[in-house]
Design an enzyme around this catalytic site. Structure first.
Site, PDB file in Angstrom:
ATOM      1  N   ARG A  63      36.069   6.088  45.022  1.00 35.44           N
ATOM      2  CA  ARG A  63      34.890   6.120  46.220  1.00 35.44           C
ATOM      3  C   ARG A  63      34.099   7.111  45.451  1.00 35.44           C
ATOM      4  NH1 ARG A  63      37.411   1.789  46.880  1.00 35.44           N
ATOM      5  NH2 ARG A  63      37.792   1.573  48.590  1.00 35.44           N
TER       6      ARG A  63
ATOM      7  N   ASP B 289      34.082   3.975  37.998  1.00 33.57           N
ATOM      8  CA  ASP B 289      34.007   2.463  38.479  1.00 33.57           C
ATOM      9  C   ASP B 289      33.490   2.366  39.562  1.00 33.57           C
ATOM     10  OD1 ASP B 289      35.147  -0.038  37.911  1.00 33.57           O
ATOM     11  OD2 ASP B 289      36.921   0.732  39.524  1.00 33.57           O
TER      12      ASP B 289
ATOM     13  N   GLU C  37      26.768   2.174  45.259  1.00 32.85           N
ATOM     14  CA  GLU C  37      26.626   0.715  44.838  1.00 32.85           C
ATOM     15  C   GLU C  37      26.549  -0.552  45.671  1.00 32.85           C
ATOM     16  OE1 GLU C  37      31.397   1.573  44.212  1.00 32.85           O
ATOM     17  OE2 GLU C  37      31.465  -0.135  45.200  1.00 32.85           O
TER      18      GLU C  37
ATOM     19  N   HIS D 288      32.534  -1.403  40.006  1.00 32.69           N
ATOM     20  CA  HIS D 288      34.090  -2.094  41.279  1.00 32.69           C
ATOM     21  C   HIS D 288      35.186  -2.845  40.852  1.00 32.69           C
ATOM     22  CE1 HIS D 288      35.377   0.161  44.774  1.00 32.69           C
ATOM     23  NE2 HIS D 288      36.034  -0.420  44.140  1.00 32.69           N
TER      24      HIS D 288
END
Ligand code: NAD
Length: 326
Positions: free
Chosen positions: A232, A256, A261, A293
């Protein structure tokens, strides 16, 4: 049950339609927010993803609309206010495990790409540039890998790295006996931070882990460390990491996930102005690799996510426990 899906992409629709059982599904591409919440009217349940914010205001509106169940089609659940959901008698279910391999393998692909620079080599060769300048990597064999969080994904990741012949050290509030049996050593967080050549984060985002990687933690790391986050975004203090990239403390960064985000990742913004200056700065470093992600994005994971989410909903409808209640 009638279920309204928020933040849906074509792949969600494809995998959920394939496995839908007797439920009626409606797919909205908008994320769940104060203006879109009214789309839940007439439904029994909603299905949301990682960046749908399910805060007190939204929950109150959902309760007024008669929503009884929120089905998260993801593992992490830091985006839901459970206390309020509980008070409003709205149940919440999630998909605690679908394919830990999908995320673990994505973490490894970030490591491999950052290290061996295949993304740069690919572009060079396509442009007729066959030089090897500035493509030097390092052997993973015998390097020390620090795994923070050794649950399902951390375990799968550690096993892959052991296969490369790496020394794997780990920090978790609970030790994983499977990994100890395979030769993984547990240490304090400080030791993992200071001894690792590569650090990969696999713990959830909680009050205790928010900004786990801050200035102080970065200070303890080896100069030139590779930091990987597929967990996260807010596990990392992004501003501190930008400074550590500028002063070369961090040698490679693979992300990622990103603190801010939501509203950026999962969307095609190629014709828009990027207003997030921190993300824009991160994107300028030659040793930073960002994916939006996509750790979960495999056939196997998407199939499991759809099946488990729909089974969770069926169990709720039948008044049974799925075991995936949050
Ligand atoms: P898990 O629950 O199986 O494992 C999490 C581990 O973290 C556990 O062993 C737990 O003890 C440990 N942990 C908890 N608090 C900790 C702390 N303060 N310090 C150190 N360790 C701590 O979860 P998982 O399935 O392995 O998933 C891990 C995380 O990966 C999820 O929380 C989610 O945020 C993220 N994730 C990302 C993607 C993606 O697409 N990038 C997909 C799925 C999950």
């Amino acid at each position: 049950m009638k279920i309204a899906f928020f933040s849906t992409k074509p792949y969600d629709k494809e995998f959920f339609e394939k496995n839908k059982q007797t439920h009626e599904l409606a797919f909205y591409d908008v994320s769940l927010n104060e203006s879109s919440v009214r789309l839940a009217e007439g439904f029994d349940a909603i299905c949301v993803f990682v960046n749908d914010i399910v805060n007190a205001t939204i929950l109150e509106k959902l309760a007024q609309l008669g929503i009884k169940l929120i089905a998260l089609r993801c593992a992490g659940f830091n985006n839901v206010d459970f206390e309020v959901a509980k008070k409003l008698n709205i149940s919440v279910v999630r998909v605690p495990a679908y394919s830990p391999h999908a995320v673990a393998e994505h973490a490894v692909s970030l490591i491999m790409t950052l290290n061996r620079k295949t993304h740069k080599a690919y572009n060079r060769v396509r442009e007729g540039n066959f030089s090897l300048e500035k493509l030097i990597g390092f052997d993973l064999f015998q390097k020390t890998i620090g795994v923070i969080g050794t649950g399902k994904i951390g375990e799968a990741f550690a096993k892959i790295m052991l296969g490369f012949g790496c020394k794997v050290i780990a920090y978790d509030i609970f030790k994983n006996q499977n990994l100890i049996d395979l030769g993984v050593t547990y240490s304090s967080l400080d030791d993992v931070l200071s001894q690792s050549d590569i650090i990969s984060l696999h713990c959830p985002l909680t009050d205790k882990t928010i900004h786990l990687i801050d200035n102080e933690a970065l200070e303890k790391m080896k100069t030139g460390v590779m930091l990987i986050n597929t967990s996260r975004g807010a596990l990392i203090d992004t501003q501190a990491v930008v400074e550590a990239l500028k002063n070369k403390k961090i040698g490679y960064l693979g992300l990622d996930v990103y603190e801010q985000e939501s509203n950026i990742f999962f969307n095609d913004l190629s014709e828009e102005i990027l207003i997030d200056d921190t993300l824009a700065r991160l994107m300028t470093f030659p040793n930073v690799l960002i994916t939006s992600h996509q750790g979960f994005l495999t056939e196997e994971a998407l199939t499991q996510i759809a099946i488990i989410t729909l089974n969770n909903i069926s169990a709720f409808e039948e008044g049974k426990k799925s075991g995936n209640e949050v």
